[in-house]
Scaffold this active site. Structure first.
Site, PDB file in Angstrom:
ATOM      1  N   SER A 138      -9.177  -5.519 -13.913  1.00 43.34           N
ATOM      2  CA  SER A 138      -9.180  -4.137 -14.397  1.00 43.34           C
ATOM      3  C   SER A 138      -8.215  -3.231 -13.651  1.00 43.34           C
ATOM      4  O   SER A 138      -8.271  -2.018 -13.780  1.00 43.34           O
ATOM      5  CB  SER A 138     -10.592  -3.561 -14.346  1.00 43.34           C
ATOM      6  OG  SER A 138     -10.687  -2.477 -15.225  1.00 43.34           O
ATOM      7  N   THR A 150     -11.863  -0.612 -11.524  1.00 46.47           N
ATOM      8  CA  THR A 150     -10.981   0.505 -11.184  1.00 46.47           C
ATOM      9  C   THR A 150     -11.168   0.861  -9.727  1.00 46.47           C
ATOM     10  O   THR A 150     -12.300   1.004  -9.278  1.00 46.47           O
ATOM     11  CB  THR A 150     -11.397   1.736 -12.019  1.00 46.47           C
ATOM     12  OG1 THR A 150     -11.153   1.451 -13.380  1.00 46.47           O
ATOM     13  CG2 THR A 150     -10.640   2.973 -11.597  1.00 46.47           C
ATOM     14  N   THR A 193      -6.041   1.860 -12.475  1.00 54.64           N
ATOM     15  CA  THR A 193      -6.802   0.979 -13.362  1.00 54.64           C
ATOM     16  C   THR A 193      -5.925   0.448 -14.491  1.00 54.64           C
ATOM     17  O   THR A 193      -4.887   1.043 -14.808  1.00 54.64           O
ATOM     18  CB  THR A 193      -7.980   1.761 -13.986  1.00 54.64           C
ATOM     19  OG1 THR A 193      -8.841   0.863 -14.684  1.00 54.64           O
ATOM     20  CG2 THR A 193      -7.503   2.816 -14.969  1.00 54.64           C
ATOM     21  N   ARG A 214      -5.142   4.325 -25.797  1.00 49.10           N
ATOM     22  CA  ARG A 214      -6.337   4.909 -25.185  1.00 49.10           C
ATOM     23  C   ARG A 214      -6.085   5.190 -23.694  1.00 49.10           C
ATOM     24  O   ARG A 214      -5.579   4.354 -22.971  1.00 49.10           O
ATOM     25  CB  ARG A 214      -7.516   3.949 -25.331  1.00 49.10           C
ATOM     26  CG  ARG A 214      -8.830   4.437 -24.702  1.00 49.10           C
ATOM     27  CD  ARG A 214      -9.032   3.910 -23.301  1.00 49.10           C
ATOM     28  NE  ARG A 214     -10.369   4.243 -22.773  1.00 49.10           N
ATOM     29  CZ  ARG A 214     -10.741   4.051 -21.522  1.00 49.10           C
ATOM     30  NH1 ARG A 214      -9.898   3.532 -20.652  1.00 49.10           N
ATOM     31  NH2 ARG A 214     -11.945   4.363 -21.108  1.00 49.10           N
ATOM     32  N   THR A 241     -15.743   5.748 -11.602  1.00 48.58           N
ATOM     33  CA  THR A 241     -15.480   4.465 -12.245  1.00 48.58           C
ATOM     34  C   THR A 241     -16.524   4.264 -13.335  1.00 48.58           C
ATOM     35  O   THR A 241     -17.543   4.956 -13.365  1.00 48.58           O
ATOM     36  CB  THR A 241     -15.509   3.318 -11.206  1.00 48.58           C
ATOM     37  OG1 THR A 241     -15.113   2.092 -11.850  1.00 48.58           O
ATOM     38  CG2 THR A 241     -16.873   3.145 -10.593  1.00 48.58           C
ATOM     39  N   GLY A 242     -16.251   3.325 -14.227  1.00 43.50           N
ATOM     40  CA  GLY A 242     -17.178   3.091 -15.331  1.00 43.50           C
ATOM     41  C   GLY A 242     -16.556   3.496 -16.654  1.00 43.50           C
ATOM     42  O   GLY A 242     -15.330   3.519 -16.787  1.00 43.50           O
TER      43      GLY A 242
HETATM   44  N1  ASP Z   1     -12.940   4.199 -15.701  1.00 41.68           N
HETATM   45  C1  ASP Z   1     -12.049   3.199 -16.223  1.00 41.68           C
HETATM   46  C2  ASP Z   1     -11.632   3.583 -17.610  1.00 41.68           C
HETATM   47  O1  ASP Z   1     -12.447   4.045 -18.377  1.00 41.68           O
HETATM   48  C3  ASP Z   1     -12.660   1.844 -16.296  1.00 41.68           C
HETATM   49  C4  ASP Z   1     -13.277   1.338 -15.049  1.00 41.68           C
HETATM   50  O2  ASP Z   1     -13.706   2.084 -14.173  1.00 41.68           O
HETATM   51  O3  ASP Z   1     -13.321   0.130 -14.924  1.00 41.68           O
HETATM   52  O4  ASP Z   1     -10.494   3.366 -17.953  1.00 41.68           O
END
Ligand code: ASP
Length: 333
Positions: A80, A191, A209, A219, A242-243
């Site tokens: 990621s 990330t 990320t 996106r 993150t998330g």
């Molecule tokens: N926050 C990141 C995103 O939505 C993804 C992640 O944290 O893994 O692009």
């Protein structure tokens, strides 16, 4: 600017400085066990080590967070971030990154292709352009023109995962592709957000990320957006996230965490407040989704909180000792 204007401008500036909340100023006194570097997920420990060494070698806070962020960017097994990141649904690996200091310096890129170290391109945007944010083809061309090595970021592993995904092409933000574990889980959402602090309480941060696996082309998530993936404010604190980026972006998550600290909350209370806000605002819509925040204040106090169990973060103290902690979560599963 006339003298009169200059004087009133300077008076206004002084007033802004004087308006720092008392709580924020008090926090600038370093505490025992104060953190020097914090970063998201357990692999952040390796990034912290590099960032810490950079600080010790006399590097700036920006040098430290950049060097730390480069660690997972260069790791092809991290799916990621950077090289080896999972591609978008059209098979392109696109990177998002932001770097920020506490003196108004900001640089960001989104949908960057063919350059491993998106964080370094973001820093170059900050230092070499009149802008704060370059995206897509413009960002890719800027990186090339700046002499960053160009290569395909799609590794055989990531390509295989993408081809497998194409068989169903089922993008469900509440669950990941393999076994319906929560989206935003450490295993496929790594990330890195990293924040560094010096003995004077000054702060800088970086976030990088490849975004959500198999996202729509174009996106952009929270990570490269100031106030969503990262926010740093002098005398108050810094936060990263993150998330599932959409859930952070719709509420300007890290700007909110820092605002909450500005209002006098500890980093922990601020992260909790914002996670609860997401849950209240979104209700059932966020079921099964992960979002985590990590924050630090000028005294080195740290906070972290997330929606679901599983989010971890790495804390390095002034002696260079690193501990990985599990973050407390709002929901149990
Ligand atoms: N926050 C990141 C995103 O939505 C993804 C992640 O944290 O893994 O692009």
């Amino acid at each position: 600017m006339s003298d009169l204007h200059r004087r009133s401008f300077m008076t206004a500036l002084a007033a802004v400085g004087g308006a720092l909340p008392l709580a924020a100023r008090a926090r600038a006194v370093p505490q025992k066990d104060a953190a020097t570097i914090v970063s998201t997920w357990d692999f952040g420990a390796a990034a912290n080590a590099v960032a810490f060494a950079r600080l010790k070698a006399g590097g700036s806070l920006l040098d430290a967070v950049e060097a730390g962020a480069m660690v997972p960017e260069a790791d092809p097994t991290n799916h990621s971030v950077g090289l080896g990141g999972y591609p978008d649904r059209d098979g392109h690996v696109t990177l998002d990154a932001v770097i920020m200091d506490d003196a108004g310096g900001v640089g960001a890129v989104a949908a960057l292709e063919d350059t491993v170290h998106a964080i370094s391109v973001a820093r170059r945007v900050m230092e070499k352009t009149p802008h704060t944010f370059l995206v897509g083809e413009g960002a890719t061309r800027f990186a090339r023109d700046q002499g960053f090595p160009q290569q395909s970021l799609l590794t055989p592993d990531a390509e295989k995962a993408w081809r497998d995904w194409l068989k169903t092409a089922d993008y469900r933000p509440e669950a990941n592709i393999e076994n319906r574990r929560p989206l935003g889980d450490a295993r496929d959402h790594d990330t890195i957000g990293i924040l560094a602090r010096n003995a004077g309480g000054r702060l800088a941060g970086a976030c990088t990320t490849s975004g959500m696996a198999f996202k729509m082309r174009g996106r952009v998530g929270d990570s490269p957006q100031v106030g969503s993936g990262l926010f740093v404010e002098r005398g108050v604190g810094g936060a990263t996230s993150t998330g599932v980026g959409e859930e952070v972006t719709r509420i300007a998550g890290t700007a909110r965490v820092v605002a909450s600290m500005r209002a006098g909350r500890s980093p922990q209370a601020a992260c909790e407040e914002v996670v609860r806000h997401i849950a209240q605002l979104r209700g059932d819509a966020i079921r099964g989704m992960q979002v985590g925040f990590l924050a630090i204040d000028p005294a080195g106090r740290v906070g972290a909180f997330c929606l679901l169990p599983g989010f971890t973060y790495a804390v390095t103290d002034a002696a260079g000792r690193t501990v990985v902690h599990p973050a407390a979560s709002l929901f149990k599963s």
